[in-house]
Motif scaffolding. Structure first.
Motif, short mmCIF file in Angstrom:
data_model
loop_
_atom_site.label_atom_id
_atom_site.label_comp_id
_atom_site.label_asym_id
_atom_site.label_seq_id
_atom_site.Cartn_x
_atom_site.Cartn_y
_atom_site.Cartn_z
N PHE A 24 -0.59 0.79 7.25
CA PHE A 24 0.01 0.28 6.01
C PHE A 24 0.92 1.36 5.44
O PHE A 24 0.53 2.53 5.38
N HIS A 80 6.72 -7.71 -8.05
CA HIS A 80 6.78 -6.38 -7.44
C HIS A 80 7.75 -6.43 -6.27
O HIS A 80 7.65 -7.32 -5.42
N GLU A 82 8.35 -4.10 -3.86
CA GLU A 82 8.12 -3.36 -2.63
C GLU A 82 8.21 -4.35 -1.45
O GLU A 82 7.76 -5.49 -1.56
N ASP A 84 6.67 -5.10 1.17
CA ASP A 84 5.54 -5.89 1.68
C ASP A 84 5.37 -7.19 0.88
O ASP A 84 4.63 -8.08 1.29
N HIS A 85 6.07 -7.29 -0.25
CA HIS A 85 6.05 -8.53 -1.03
C HIS A 85 7.44 -9.12 -1.23
O HIS A 85 7.58 -10.31 -1.47
N HIS A 148 2.49 -0.44 -8.95
CA HIS A 148 2.55 0.87 -8.37
C HIS A 148 3.95 1.45 -8.35
O HIS A 148 4.15 2.63 -8.05
N ASP A 167 0.03 -5.30 -7.50
CA ASP A 167 -0.79 -4.45 -6.64
C ASP A 167 -2.15 -4.13 -7.26
O ASP A 167 -3.06 -3.67 -6.55
N TYR A 197 -7.78 1.44 -0.62
CA TYR A 197 -6.48 0.89 -1.02
C TYR A 197 -6.07 1.46 -2.39
O TYR A 197 -4.99 2.03 -2.54
N HIS A 230 -2.75 -8.31 -2.65
CA HIS A 230 -3.50 -8.06 -1.41
C HIS A 230 -4.97 -8.34 -1.69
O HIS A 230 -5.48 -7.99 -2.75
FE1 FEO Z 1 3.24 -1.67 -3.88
FE2 FEO Z 1 1.67 -4.06 -1.85
O1 FEO Z 1 3.09 -3.08 -2.64
#
Ligand code: FEO
Length: 403
Positions: A24, A80, A82, A84-85, A148, A167, A197, A230
């Motif tokens: 990750f 968010h 980032e 991954d989203h 984050h 997050d 995490y 997540h």
């Molecule tokens: Fe800060 Fe799952 O992204």
């Protein structure tokens, strides 16, 4: 094939699980995978909350198509940015030409930075206190900077009590069918991944998480679901997970106990670490965890350092410095702002033993770290006739743990 779950009557999880990604953020191992959560509300207007990593885009599209069942997508809310989203934003915009994008000013700037053009799509900028209605459901936004990233928003659906927490309140681990935390044995099977995490991804931003918890505390009676980006959705026993986050973000330990992290080249520092662990249990200390820093990924060390009240750093001297992998662990603790721990030091070297003094200096640069006064020094190894020194070290440590 779609893979969707109902959160409520008209709110659906449309995210995806990823077992193919090994690291990750290309750094943290995820042997149990990870989920990228996205949600769809089918009110008078339809709303997609966040997207997924590019690798999971196809699953999101199939899920979305199934839930919308021919209806247009009216809104895309980005909490968010980032990737991954956010990485699938462009694809959503291409496929749903009418969709309006709702996000923070900073997130819109980031979309440009990442090369996601919103083109002709209407963009609705929201900030702390903004409210929007989609029919029966109304959404109130709260800004959550640095939980984050700086652009982060969370939002509360004041109609069904769903908190879209970005997050926050997330976890490593793929869902594999179980959407809700109460469908799994979270405290047995998930908490370690949730801690790993939080501490590694968000751990640095304790004060910002505290600020968010403070805002959320005024809404606690309204929050019925926590829907993170997540890991599982929470609909029962929310206080269990909120309290964990409160401890973690205040850098307070969950358990009194000892993390023994050792860096050993030929097994002699390791012998001392193992001998110490035995002596601690003999003295009635529970929760002693031993890690070889060369074999445990640093994300696991960090998680245990956040969990436990005491840390022992046992390191050989290497090139007149701290063993590099141990140095990396200490740097990571510093970077993540770990504080309020008691630390014992064990150093080793065959000549010019420096690691103890250098580790102490590193710890002095951290907030509220108490170093036990008598470090244990090994000269290449710890012979049996020095067992009393290890006994004394264990005595002092055990007394400190027991308080
Ligand atoms: Fe800060 Fe799952 O992204």
């Amino acid at each position: 094939m779609y893979n969707v779950r109902k959160v409520t009557e008209d709110l659906f999880w449309v995210g995806a699980n990823d077992h193919r990604l090994h690291l990750f953020e290309n750094i943290h191992p995820i042997p149990r995978g990870v989920s990228y959560n996205a949600y769809v509300l089918t009110d008078e207007q339809t709303v997609l909350f966040d997207t997924v990593d590019w690798s999971a885009c196809r699953q999101l599209l199939e899920n979305l198509d199934h839930v919308l069942a021919g209806r247009p997508l009216d809104y895309l809310v980005i909490h968010h940015m980032e990737p991954d989203h956010g990485a699938s934003i462009q694809e959503i915009l291409l496929r749903y030409p009418q969709v309006k994008v709702i996000s923070s000013a900073k997130a819109f700037t980031m979309m440009k930075q990442f090369g996601f053009s919103t083109g002709d799509h209407e963009c609705v900028e929201v900030k702390e206190g903004s409210t929007l209605s989609f029919g029966k459901h109304s959404l109130t936004f709260l800004s959550a900077p640095m939980v984050h990233w700086p652009e982060v928003l969370v939002s509360l659906d004041t109609t069904n009590g769903a908190l879209f927490s970005a997050d926050a309140f997330g976890s490593f681990g793929a869902l594999d069918g179980a959407l809700f935390a109460d469908e799994v044995n979270f405290d047995r099977d998930w908490i370690d991944d949730a801690r790993r995490y939080y501490t590694n991804i968000v751990g640095k931003y304790g004060p910002q998480v505290q600020a968010l918890l403070k805002k959320a505390s005024g809404l606690l009676d309204q929050i019925k679901f926590i829907c993170p980006l997540h890991g599982p959705v929470w609909r029962e026993n929310l206080s269990y997970f909120v309290e964990k986050h409160d401890l973690w973000s205040r850098y307070e330990p969950e358990d009194r106990g000892v993390l023994i992290a050792y860096a050993s080249m030929y097994g002699n520092t390791e012998e001392a670490a193992q001998g110490l662990a035995t002596r601690l249990y003999e003295r009635g200390v529970k929760n002693v965890v031993v890690h070889d820093v060369s074999n445990s990924h640093v994300s696991y060390l960090i998680a245990d350092a956040f969990r436990l009240s005491h840390i022992v750093l046992a390191s050989v001297t290497y090139n007149l410095g701290i063993y590099p992998v141990m140095h990396n662990f200490i740097s990571d603790m510093k970077a993540l702002n770990l504080q309020n721990r008691t630390v014992g030091l064990i150093e080793n070297g065959t000549w010019a033993i420096k690691s103890g003094e250098l580790m102490q200096k590193e710890l002095e640069g951290m907030k509220n770290m108490t170093v036990l006064p008598d470090k244990l020094t090994l000269t290449s190894s710890l012979p049996a006739e020095r067992a009393c020194d290890l006994d004394a070290f264990a005595d002092a440590l055990a007394a400190s743990v027991k308080g």
